[in-house]
Design a protein around this motif. Structure first.
Motif, PDB file in Angstrom:
ATOM      1  N   TYR A 142       0.842  -1.193   0.000  1.00  8.85           N
ATOM      2  CA  TYR A 142       0.000   0.000   0.000  1.00  8.85           C
ATOM      3  C   TYR A 142       0.875   1.240   0.000  1.00  8.85           C
ATOM      4  O   TYR A 142       1.851   1.329   0.755  1.00  8.85           O
ATOM      5  N   PHE A 143       0.541   2.173  -0.863  1.00  9.61           N
ATOM      6  CA  PHE A 143       1.215   3.466  -0.922  1.00  9.61           C
ATOM      7  C   PHE A 143       0.197   4.545  -0.580  1.00  9.61           C
ATOM      8  O   PHE A 143      -0.879   4.613  -1.170  1.00  9.61           O
ATOM      9  N   HIS A 144       0.534   5.379   0.398  1.00  8.22           N
ATOM     10  CA  HIS A 144      -0.422   6.368   0.889  1.00  8.22           C
ATOM     11  C   HIS A 144      -0.907   7.316  -0.201  1.00  8.22           C
ATOM     12  O   HIS A 144      -2.087   7.674  -0.254  1.00  8.22           O
ATOM     13  N   VAL A 145       0.021   7.741  -1.060  1.00 14.99           N
ATOM     14  CA  VAL A 145      -0.301   8.694  -2.124  1.00 14.99           C
ATOM     15  C   VAL A 145       0.485   8.310  -3.365  1.00 14.99           C
ATOM     16  O   VAL A 145       1.459   7.550  -3.304  1.00 14.99           O
ATOM     17  N   ALA A 146       0.075   8.864  -4.490  1.00 17.61           N
ATOM     18  CA  ALA A 146       0.723   8.525  -5.756  1.00 17.61           C
ATOM     19  C   ALA A 146       2.215   8.845  -5.734  1.00 17.61           C
ATOM     20  O   ALA A 146       3.019   8.133  -6.341  1.00 17.61           O
ATOM     21  N   GLY A 147       2.590   9.915  -5.020  1.00 15.79           N
ATOM     22  CA  GLY A 147       3.999  10.289  -4.967  1.00 15.79           C
ATOM     23  C   GLY A 147       4.880   9.279  -4.263  1.00 15.79           C
ATOM     24  O   GLY A 147       6.108   9.322  -4.404  1.00 15.79           O
ATOM     25  N   ASP A 148       4.287   8.366  -3.505  1.00 14.58           N
ATOM     26  CA  ASP A 148       5.060   7.327  -2.820  1.00 14.58           C
ATOM     27  C   ASP A 148       5.365   6.133  -3.716  1.00 14.58           C
ATOM     28  O   ASP A 148       6.187   5.282  -3.361  1.00 14.58           O
ATOM     29  N   VAL A 149       4.680   6.047  -4.842  1.00 10.47           N
ATOM     30  CA  VAL A 149       4.908   4.921  -5.757  1.00 10.47           C
ATOM     31  C   VAL A 149       6.293   5.076  -6.378  1.00 10.47           C
ATOM     32  O   VAL A 149       6.608   6.121  -6.952  1.00 10.47           O
ATOM     33  N   PRO A 150       7.154   4.077  -6.261  1.00 12.55           N
ATOM     34  CA  PRO A 150       8.498   4.185  -6.825  1.00 12.55           C
ATOM     35  C   PRO A 150       8.470   4.510  -8.316  1.00 12.55           C
ATOM     36  O   PRO A 150       7.651   3.956  -9.061  1.00 12.55           O
ATOM     37  N   LYS A 151       9.331   5.413  -8.734  1.00 11.37           N
ATOM     38  CA  LYS A 151       9.374   5.792 -10.145  1.00 11.37           C
ATOM     39  C   LYS A 151       9.716   4.587 -11.002  1.00 11.37           C
ATOM     40  O   LYS A 151      10.598   3.805 -10.682  1.00 11.37           O
TER      41      LYS A 151
END
Length: 243
Positions: free
Chosen positions: A5-14
């Motif tokens: 789970y990633f809290h927000v889209a910005g936490d998703v690894p590039k």
């Protein structure tokens, strides 16, 4: 199935392109998407950029389209509807394509648009999405919250925990929690599962909506659990249909 789970889209690894992704925006984009499709919308096409939305929507017949969206919780000027699940009535949306842009949810969808399989989920369609995942049983599932302008949101984590709890309950030997964010979301769900509306109202975005006016109907709708069977599924980049 490895769950993260990633809290927000910005936490998703590039560069990450998940095998399967589920995007959540409880207040209110993915709740609105679920109810719009349940009520007969042809599809919901999502946009992070308003200019792209306006350009694309003009290619669609006027009597077969609706512009749906908000900024800062308020309906965008000139749009047909804001971002409320109680407004996407069958009489308005049946057979139409909804062109949608929101402050947070459509941005999360844009980040994982290249996932192998992409769904959206809210509390009202939690069971339907979970059962679809159990049928497909992907090796990797990434759950992505939408937050508020890049920051954590309580209500999205509540729903992530709700999804993980269902999957663990039905297939504990085949599901593994692989990050601390989802472990914390499970604990949040365990605490608030009997008072989901209370959690939504306590959340900072919930308090923001309360400050904008009477959103009691939205809170009730967004906190309902397992009410509808629709599974919003990306059929082409940015386009969600019922499946």
């Amino acid at each position: 199935m490895d769950l993260s789970y990633f809290h927000v889209a910005g936490d998703v690894p590039k560069g990450l392109e998940p095998e399967t992704a589920v995007v959540i925006d409880v207040l209110r984009a993915t709740t609105t998407i679920a109810w719009a499709l349940h009520n007969g919308a042809e599809a919901v096409e999502t946009f992070a950029d308003l200019e792209q939305l306006k350009k694309k929507s003009h290619e669609w017949p006027q009597d077969s389209r609706l512009l749906v969206g908000e900024r800062g919780g308020k309906r965008i000027e000139g749009f047909d509807l804001g971002n409320s699940p109680v407004d996407v009535l069958p009489s308005l949306v049946r057979g139409k394509r909804l062109f949608m842009s929101t402050t947070n949810g459509t941005r999360s969808l844009d980040v994982v648009r290249n996932a192998g399989t992409l769904y959206t989920m809210a509390l009202p369609n939690r069971r339907a999405v979970a059962e679809r995942l159990l049928c497909e049983m992907p090796n990797q599932l990434c759950i992505i919250g939408s937050g508020w302008e890049g920051t954590y949101s309580l209500e999205d984590s509540l729903a992530a925990g709700a999804l993980a709890a269902f999957l663990l309950d039905k297939a504990s030997n085949s599901v593994e929690i692989v990050n601390d964010e989802l472990t914390a979301a499970l604990a949040l769900w365990d605490k608030w599962k009997e008072d989901r509306e209370g959690c939504l109202r306590l959340a900072s975005h919930g308090r923001r909506l309360i400050g904008l006016g009477d959103h009691d109907a939205d809170f009730k709708c967004c906190s309902e659990l397992d009410q509808i069977d629709v599974v919003p599924f990306q059929v082409e980049v940015g386009v969600l249909s019922a499946s």
